[in-house]
Design a protein around this motif. Structure first.
Motif, mmCIF file in Angstrom:
data_model
loop_
_atom_site.group_PDB
_atom_site.id
_atom_site.type_symbol
_atom_site.label_atom_id
_atom_site.label_comp_id
_atom_site.label_asym_id
_atom_site.label_seq_id
_atom_site.Cartn_x
_atom_site.Cartn_y
_atom_site.Cartn_z
ATOM 1 N N ARG A 1 0.918 -1.114 -0.047
ATOM 2 C CA ARG A 1 0.093 0.010 -0.040
ATOM 3 C C ARG A 1 0.872 1.403 0.027
ATOM 4 N NH1 ARG A 1 -4.462 -1.130 4.649
ATOM 5 N NH2 ARG A 1 -5.312 0.946 3.743
ATOM 6 N N LEU A 2 1.839 1.177 0.676
ATOM 7 C CA LEU A 2 2.853 2.472 0.872
ATOM 8 C C LEU A 2 3.603 2.774 -0.667
ATOM 9 C CD1 LEU A 2 4.573 1.823 4.392
ATOM 10 C CD2 LEU A 2 2.621 3.322 3.822
ATOM 11 N N VAL A 3 3.914 2.021 -1.149
ATOM 12 C CA VAL A 3 4.710 2.156 -2.338
ATOM 13 C C VAL A 3 3.863 2.496 -3.487
ATOM 14 C CG1 VAL A 3 6.520 0.120 -1.948
ATOM 15 C CG2 VAL A 3 4.545 -0.454 -3.307
ATOM 16 N N LYS A 4 2.561 2.521 -3.435
ATOM 17 C CA LYS A 4 1.800 3.010 -4.349
ATOM 18 C C LYS A 4 1.553 4.717 -4.193
ATOM 19 C CE LYS A 4 0.406 -1.085 -5.786
ATOM 20 N NZ LYS A 4 0.651 -1.575 -7.244
ATOM 21 N N GLY A 5 2.043 5.060 -3.170
ATOM 22 C CA GLY A 5 2.150 6.409 -2.984
ATOM 23 C C GLY A 5 0.946 7.131 -2.600
ATOM 24 N N ARG A 6 -0.034 6.445 -1.886
ATOM 25 C CA ARG A 6 -1.314 6.949 -1.434
ATOM 26 C C ARG A 6 -1.016 7.805 -0.391
ATOM 27 N NH1 ARG A 6 -3.970 0.990 -1.773
ATOM 28 N NH2 ARG A 6 -4.086 0.821 -4.086
ATOM 29 N N PRO A 7 -1.610 8.985 -0.531
ATOM 30 C CA PRO A 7 -1.327 9.822 0.841
ATOM 31 C C PRO A 7 -1.609 9.584 2.197
ATOM 32 C CG PRO A 7 -2.389 11.172 -1.032
ATOM 33 C CD PRO A 7 -2.430 9.519 -1.464
#
Length: 263
Positions: free
Chosen positions: A94-100
């Protein structure tokens, strides 16, 4: 400590700007958006700052752009958590997708953890810029040596291949300068609007979380006030008066009167 930081902990109500200011001040960075920390390198250095020498910083890639490189950074971070017996699973996918929101919550948690170690006092001998520059120099040196070896291998396998290379000329219609300018302006405007939408979504998420937090607190107070042994106490009666008042009226004065009369 890590397991004690629940979703209703005050850590998760630290605002985006406050969090970015804290990171920028501690690590001497210039982040303007939460998504800029999605590579995991910033988080690795936050742990390196908190536990100097524990993080193998030579494995951290501050120039990570692809998901593969970012995942390698989070592997380093998870190994550090395991080594320090920090009970925290990193949601890498989830983090590597760049979701704020995902990155915001993880950074909020990590800031709270770092603040809990040594009272949040940073090691005065820790130089974040020097630490990063040393890592980048080592990584660039290794990359340069690797590329040099690869080039030497290719030349030995294909002697004189450079003389036989024919680079074809690319022909095509040139785009009019005015069209290029319009396209550039549109791209910048789209990017600006996208950033604005992202910030608005983040604000809504934070407001909803804050609403749920205070609603849960009020519900706990209501349940406590409904206890048979407490519900007739003047202070409890006054609190219930405020809780059940209609939105358009203020019951504070009446609640204060109930307390004063029974003193």
């Amino acid at each position: 400590m890590a397991s004690n930081i629940g979703m209703m902990d005050s850590a998760y109500f630290v605002g985006r700007n406050e969090l970015l200011s804290w990171i920028n001040a501690r690590l001497q960075l210039n982040l303007s958006r939460i998504e800029e920390a999605a590579s995991g390198a910033v988080q690795c250095q936050m742990m390196d700052m908190t536990y100097p020498g524990t993080v193998p910083m030579h494995k951290v890639n501050f120039d990570a752009r692809t998901e593969y490189d970012m995942i390698q950074n989070y592997k380093v971070l998870q190994d550090v958590f395991n080594k320090l017996k920090i009970d925290k699973h990193i949601e890498v996918n989830r983090l590597v997708k760049g979701r704020p929101l995902d990155n915001l919550e993880f950074l909020q948690w990590l800031k709270r953890y770092c603040d809990s170690v040594n009272g949040g006092i940073m090691n005065e001998n820790y130089n974040p810029v020097e630490r990063r520059s040393k890592v980048c120099k080592e990584r660039n040196l290794k990359t340069s040596q690797k590329n040099s070896k690869s080039l030497q291998t290719n030349n030995s396998q294909n002697p004189g291949s450079g003389d036989r290379l024919n680079i074809p000329k690319i022909s095509g219609t040139k785009q009019k300068p005015s069209a290029v300018a319009v396209e550039s302006d549109c791209s910048e405007e789209i990017q600006a609007l996208s950033n604005e939408i992202t910030e608005l979504k983040l604000s809504v998420d934070l407001l909803e979380k804050e609403r749920d937090y205070y609603f849960a607190k009020l519900r706990d107070i209501e349940i406590l006030c409904q206890a048979p042994e407490l519900e007739h106490i003047p202070m409890v009666v006054a609190v219930k008066k405020v809780l059940y008042a209609a939105d358009e009226e203020s019951a504070l004065a009446e609640a204060q009167e109930i307390i004063s009369v029974n003193q």
